[in-house]
Design a protein around this motif. Structure first.
Motif, short mmCIF file in Angstrom:
data_model
loop_
_atom_site.label_atom_id
_atom_site.label_comp_id
_atom_site.label_asym_id
_atom_site.label_seq_id
_atom_site.Cartn_x
_atom_site.Cartn_y
_atom_site.Cartn_z
N ASN A 49 0.82 -1.21 0.00
CA ASN A 49 0.00 0.00 0.00
C ASN A 49 0.85 1.26 0.00
O ASN A 49 0.51 2.24 -0.68
N ILE A 50 1.94 1.24 0.74
CA ILE A 50 2.82 2.41 0.79
C ILE A 50 3.49 2.61 -0.57
O ILE A 50 3.55 3.73 -1.09
N LEU A 51 4.00 1.51 -1.15
CA LEU A 51 4.64 1.61 -2.47
C LEU A 51 3.68 2.16 -3.51
O LEU A 51 4.02 3.06 -4.28
N CYS A 52 2.46 1.61 -3.55
CA CYS A 52 1.49 2.03 -4.56
C CYS A 52 1.04 3.48 -4.37
O CYS A 52 0.82 4.19 -5.34
N ALA A 53 0.92 3.90 -3.12
CA ALA A 53 0.48 5.27 -2.84
C ALA A 53 1.54 6.30 -3.20
O ALA A 53 1.20 7.43 -3.55
N CYS A 54 2.80 5.91 -3.15
CA CYS A 54 3.89 6.89 -3.32
C CYS A 54 4.63 6.76 -4.64
O CYS A 54 5.45 7.63 -4.96
N SER A 55 4.39 5.70 -5.40
CA SER A 55 5.15 5.51 -6.63
C SER A 55 4.26 4.92 -7.73
O SER A 55 3.77 3.80 -7.60
N SER A 56 4.10 5.67 -8.80
CA SER A 56 3.31 5.16 -9.93
C SER A 56 4.02 3.98 -10.59
O SER A 56 3.37 3.08 -11.11
N VAL A 57 5.35 3.95 -10.52
CA VAL A 57 6.10 2.83 -11.09
C VAL A 57 5.78 1.55 -10.33
O VAL A 57 5.43 0.52 -10.92
N PHE A 58 5.88 1.58 -9.00
CA PHE A 58 5.55 0.40 -8.21
C PHE A 58 4.07 0.05 -8.35
O PHE A 58 3.70 -1.12 -8.38
N ASN A 59 3.22 1.05 -8.41
CA ASN A 59 1.80 0.79 -8.59
C ASN A 59 1.56 0.02 -9.88
O ASN A 59 0.82 -0.97 -9.89
N ASP A 60 2.18 0.45 -10.97
CA ASP A 60 2.05 -0.25 -12.25
C ASP A 60 2.58 -1.68 -12.17
O ASP A 60 1.95 -2.62 -12.66
N ILE A 61 3.74 -1.86 -11.56
CA ILE A 61 4.34 -3.20 -11.43
C ILE A 61 3.42 -4.12 -10.62
O ILE A 61 3.14 -5.25 -11.02
N LEU A 62 2.92 -3.62 -9.52
CA LEU A 62 2.10 -4.46 -8.64
C LEU A 62 0.72 -4.74 -9.24
O LEU A 62 0.14 -5.78 -8.96
N GLN A 63 0.23 -3.86 -10.09
CA GLN A 63 -1.04 -4.11 -10.77
C GLN A 63 -0.88 -5.13 -11.89
O GLN A 63 -1.83 -5.81 -12.24
N LEU A 64 0.33 -5.22 -12.47
CA LEU A 64 0.58 -6.18 -13.55
C LEU A 64 0.53 -7.62 -13.08
O LEU A 64 0.25 -8.52 -13.85
N SER A 65 0.84 -7.83 -11.81
CA SER A 65 0.89 -9.20 -11.31
C SER A 65 -0.05 -9.38 -10.12
O SER A 65 0.40 -9.62 -9.01
N PRO A 66 -1.36 -9.25 -10.39
CA PRO A 66 -2.29 -9.46 -9.28
C PRO A 66 -2.20 -10.91 -8.81
O PRO A 66 -2.10 -11.82 -9.62
N THR A 67 -2.16 -11.08 -7.53
CA THR A 67 -2.00 -12.41 -6.98
C THR A 67 -2.84 -12.58 -5.74
O THR A 67 -3.12 -11.61 -5.05
N GLN A 68 -3.24 -13.79 -5.50
CA GLN A 68 -3.97 -14.09 -4.27
C GLN A 68 -3.00 -14.32 -3.13
O GLN A 68 -3.37 -14.41 -1.98
N SER A 69 -1.73 -14.43 -3.46
CA SER A 69 -0.69 -14.65 -2.45
C SER A 69 -0.60 -13.43 -1.55
O SER A 69 -0.81 -12.30 -1.97
N SER A 70 -0.23 -13.67 -0.31
CA SER A 70 -0.13 -12.55 0.62
C SER A 70 1.23 -11.86 0.53
O SER A 70 1.45 -10.86 1.19
N HIS A 71 2.14 -12.38 -0.30
CA HIS A 71 3.47 -11.79 -0.39
C HIS A 71 3.95 -11.80 -1.84
O HIS A 71 3.81 -12.80 -2.53
N GLN A 72 4.51 -10.69 -2.28
CA GLN A 72 5.04 -10.59 -3.63
C GLN A 72 6.53 -10.26 -3.57
O GLN A 72 6.99 -9.61 -2.64
#
Length: 105
Positions: A49-72
């Protein structure tokens, strides 16, 4: 109720509290759900949540790999641990120290 009075509540030290909370989160891996693996194979555990809120780059990366896993895990090719550590410090606390010779990178 016609003309009911409204009250505003303000937490005067909210900004300080949030900054201290983020600092504590940075220092503790509790609840971290992302591991950043730097080019020198060192790891940094952070919060999605912190990465996505503060970085559009991390937000894009984390949206590319949606996972049900609790850890990426994100591998950061070409980025050294000391540089990433400074960037994460900037994200969590609003300030960081960078070596001048590596600043352009």
């Amino acid at each position: 109720m016609i003309g009911s009075e409204k009250f505003i509540f303000k937490w005067n030290s909210f900004s300080d509290h949030v900054l201290n909370l983020l600092r504590d989160m940075l220092l503790s891996p509790d609840y971290a759900d992302v591991t950043l693996v730097c080019d020198d194979k060192k790891h940094i555990r952070v919060h999605k949540n912190i990465l996505c809120a503060c970085s559009s780059v991390f937000n894009d990366i984390l949206q590319l790999s949606p996972t049900q896993s609790s850890h990426q895990v994100i591998y950061l090719r070409g980025i050294n641990h000391s540089e990433m550590e400074s960037l994460i410090e900037l994200i969590y606390t609003g300030s960081a120290t960078f070596d001048q010779e590596r600043l352009n990178e």
